[in-house]
Scaffold this motif. Structure first.
Motif, PDB file in Angstrom:
ATOM      1  N   THR A 179      68.675  36.928 -39.841  1.00  0.00           N
ATOM      2  CA  THR A 179      69.692  36.828 -38.799  1.00  0.00           C
ATOM      3  C   THR A 179      70.641  35.698 -39.226  1.00  0.00           C
ATOM      4  N   LYS A 180      71.666  35.469 -38.438  1.00  0.00           N
ATOM      5  CA  LYS A 180      72.628  34.411 -38.756  1.00  0.00           C
ATOM      6  C   LYS A 180      71.954  33.043 -38.879  1.00  0.00           C
ATOM      7  N   MET A 181      70.992  32.777 -37.977  1.00  0.00           N
ATOM      8  CA  MET A 181      70.404  31.447 -37.889  1.00  0.00           C
ATOM      9  C   MET A 181      69.015  31.327 -38.516  1.00  0.00           C
ATOM     10  N   SER A 182      68.393  32.461 -38.857  1.00  0.00           N
ATOM     11  CA  SER A 182      67.015  32.407 -39.361  1.00  0.00           C
ATOM     12  C   SER A 182      66.783  33.348 -40.533  1.00  0.00           C
ATOM     13  N   PHE A 183      65.860  32.940 -41.415  1.00  0.00           N
ATOM     14  CA  PHE A 183      65.257  33.888 -42.354  1.00  0.00           C
ATOM     15  C   PHE A 183      64.211  34.628 -41.529  1.00  0.00           C
ATOM     16  N   GLN A 184      64.116  35.930 -41.704  1.00  0.00           N
ATOM     17  CA  GLN A 184      63.185  36.676 -40.862  1.00  0.00           C
ATOM     18  C   GLN A 184      62.489  37.784 -41.650  1.00  0.00           C
ATOM     19  N   TRP A 185      61.197  37.905 -41.418  1.00  0.00           N
ATOM     20  CA  TRP A 185      60.399  38.946 -42.083  1.00  0.00           C
ATOM     21  C   TRP A 185      59.711  39.792 -41.030  1.00  0.00           C
ATOM     22  N   ARG A 186      59.572  41.077 -41.335  1.00  0.00           N
ATOM     23  CA  ARG A 186      58.878  41.993 -40.435  1.00  0.00           C
ATOM     24  C   ARG A 186      57.752  42.670 -41.196  1.00  0.00           C
ATOM     25  N   ILE A 187      56.583  42.676 -40.592  1.00  0.00           N
ATOM     26  CA  ILE A 187      55.449  43.396 -41.177  1.00  0.00           C
ATOM     27  C   ILE A 187      55.070  44.476 -40.175  1.00  0.00           C
ATOM     28  N   ARG A 188      55.417  45.711 -40.530  1.00  0.00           N
ATOM     29  CA  ARG A 188      55.159  46.836 -39.632  1.00  0.00           C
ATOM     30  C   ARG A 188      53.728  47.348 -39.793  1.00  0.00           C
ATOM     31  N   ASN A 189      53.300  48.125 -38.812  1.00  0.00           N
ATOM     32  CA  ASN A 189      51.973  48.761 -38.809  1.00  0.00           C
ATOM     33  C   ASN A 189      50.834  47.746 -38.732  1.00  0.00           C
ATOM     34  N   LEU A 190      51.049  46.679 -37.974  1.00  0.00           N
ATOM     35  CA  LEU A 190      49.971  45.727 -37.675  1.00  0.00           C
ATOM     36  C   LEU A 190      49.720  45.789 -36.173  1.00  0.00           C
ATOM     37  N   ALA A 191      48.663  46.472 -35.802  1.00  0.00           N
ATOM     38  CA  ALA A 191      48.439  46.778 -34.385  1.00  0.00           C
ATOM     39  C   ALA A 191      47.605  45.726 -33.652  1.00  0.00           C
ATOM     40  N   TYR A 192      47.123  44.694 -34.357  1.00  0.00           N
ATOM     41  CA  TYR A 192      46.274  43.702 -33.707  1.00  0.00           C
ATOM     42  C   TYR A 192      47.082  42.857 -32.715  1.00  0.00           C
ATOM     43  N   PRO A 193      46.431  42.333 -31.670  1.00  0.00           N
ATOM     44  CA  PRO A 193      47.167  41.490 -30.704  1.00  0.00           C
ATOM     45  C   PRO A 193      47.637  40.187 -31.354  1.00  0.00           C
ATOM     46  N   LYS A 194      48.618  39.547 -30.725  1.00  0.00           N
ATOM     47  CA  LYS A 194      49.260  38.356 -31.308  1.00  0.00           C
ATOM     48  C   LYS A 194      48.269  37.233 -31.607  1.00  0.00           C
ATOM     49  N   ASP A 195      47.247  37.054 -30.752  1.00  0.00           N
ATOM     50  CA  ASP A 195      46.352  35.910 -30.952  1.00  0.00           C
ATOM     51  C   ASP A 195      45.432  36.048 -32.165  1.00  0.00           C
ATOM     52  N   VAL A 196      45.481  37.195 -32.822  1.00  0.00           N
ATOM     53  CA  VAL A 196      44.674  37.414 -34.034  1.00  0.00           C
ATOM     54  C   VAL A 196      45.352  36.796 -35.267  1.00  0.00           C
ATOM     55  N   TYR A 197      46.692  36.593 -35.183  1.00  0.00           N
ATOM     56  CA  TYR A 197      47.454  36.157 -36.361  1.00  0.00           C
ATOM     57  C   TYR A 197      47.564  34.645 -36.454  1.00  0.00           C
ATOM     58  N   SER A 198      47.545  34.183 -37.700  1.00  0.00           N
ATOM     59  CA  SER A 198      47.834  32.781 -38.009  1.00  0.00           C
ATOM     60  C   SER A 198      48.953  32.785 -39.045  1.00  0.00           C
ATOM     61  N   VAL A 199      50.027  32.051 -38.756  1.00  0.00           N
ATOM     62  CA  VAL A 199      51.169  31.955 -39.684  1.00  0.00           C
ATOM     63  C   VAL A 199      51.435  30.474 -39.920  1.00  0.00           C
ATOM     64  N   CYS A 200      51.356  30.046 -41.182  1.00  0.00           N
ATOM     65  CA  CYS A 200      51.548  28.623 -41.466  1.00  0.00           C
ATOM     66  C   CYS A 200      52.228  28.421 -42.820  1.00  0.00           C
ATOM     67  N   VAL A 201      52.640  27.185 -43.059  1.00  0.00           N
ATOM     68  CA  VAL A 201      53.280  26.811 -44.325  1.00  0.00           C
ATOM     69  C   VAL A 201      52.230  26.205 -45.248  1.00  0.00           C
ATOM     70  N   ASP A 202      52.207  26.672 -46.497  1.00  0.00           N
ATOM     71  CA  ASP A 202      51.382  26.052 -47.534  1.00  0.00           C
ATOM     72  C   ASP A 202      52.319  25.180 -48.374  1.00  0.00           C
ATOM     73  N   GLN A 203      52.289  23.877 -48.130  1.00  0.00           N
ATOM     74  CA  GLN A 203      53.215  22.966 -48.800  1.00  0.00           C
ATOM     75  C   GLN A 203      52.971  22.915 -50.304  1.00  0.00           C
ATOM     76  N   LYS A 204      51.709  22.989 -50.693  1.00  0.00           N
ATOM     77  CA  LYS A 204      51.358  22.872 -52.108  1.00  0.00           C
ATOM     78  C   LYS A 204      51.959  24.013 -52.918  1.00  0.00           C
ATOM     79  N   GLU A 205      51.851  25.234 -52.370  1.00  0.00           N
ATOM     80  CA  GLU A 205      52.358  26.413 -53.090  1.00  0.00           C
ATOM     81  C   GLU A 205      53.767  26.806 -52.650  1.00  0.00           C
TER      82      GLU A 205
END
Length: 203
Positions: A98-124
């Motif tokens: 979008t204008k203000m963000s880099f954005q990624w979409r991963i389709r076909n993931l039917a699990y509820p939101k609380d199942v996901y963990s999204v974080c930054v790996d600073q080392k890599e």
């Protein structure tokens, strides 16, 4: 400064542009032979597609590698609808900024939101997506931040989940927004090729 360095390489690259189907298409040829093609929404100025092509050691042109935009489905537009069907059942990863963000979409993931963990790996220098049920794992970099040599900031990262799609957003740093604004000014100076009737030379 790294931001200036990448912007300067875009400025000095050989550029051709054309307007087609409401999209401004820009082709860059860099001194090292690398090619980059971008497509922008003409009205909104949003980046829709970015892809790269490099020459092999023998000088042959390789396949286009998509960085931003819809991935090409195997068998699309040809035989093998079973390939498309199979692909549609698996998670499909794509980037759509979008204008203000880099954005990624991963389709076909039917699990509820609380199942996901999204974080930054600073080392890599990458973003890591995983599920608590260990059914999905992916890590990916942000090439823009690598090119501008900017750090990854965990506080810029957020995600949402809707309609079996995980949407990951990373707020663009002010340096990137300023550089993108400068680039748009630069692209307006590129003379458009006469190809509004839909014909486009192969690049």
């Amino acid at each position: 400064m790294a931001v200036t360095g990448w912007l300067e390489s875009l400025r000095t690259a050989e550029k051709t542009a054309l307007l087609q189907d409401g999209r401004r298409k820009v082709h860059y040829l860099f001194p090292d032979g690398k090619e980059m093609a971008e497509e922008y929404d003409e009205k909104m100025g949003e980046l829709l597609v970015r892809k790269w092509r490099v020459k092999s050691a023998l000088g042959a042109l390789g396949q286009w590698q998509i960085e931003v935009g819809e991935p090409a489905l195997p068998g699309a537009g040809s035989l093998g609808s079973e390939f498309i069907k199979e692909d549609n059942a698996n998670p499909i990863f794509m980037r759509k900024d979008t204008k203000m963000s880099f954005q990624w979409r991963i389709r076909n993931l039917a699990y509820p939101k609380d199942v996901y963990s999204v974080c930054v790996d600073q080392k890599e220098r990458c973003i890591v997506v995983r599920t608590t049920n260990k059914k999905y794992y992916k890590k990916f970099s942000i090439p823009d931040l690598d090119r501008y040599q900017l750090p990854l900031d965990e506080s810029s990262l957020s995600f949402a989940h809707a309609n079996c799609t995980l949407i990951i957003s990373y707020q663009k740093p002010k340096e990137v927004l300023a550089a993108e604004s400068e680039l748009q000014k630069e692209l307006k100076k590129v003379k458009l090729a006469h190809s509004s009737d839909g014909e486009c030379k192969t690049q």
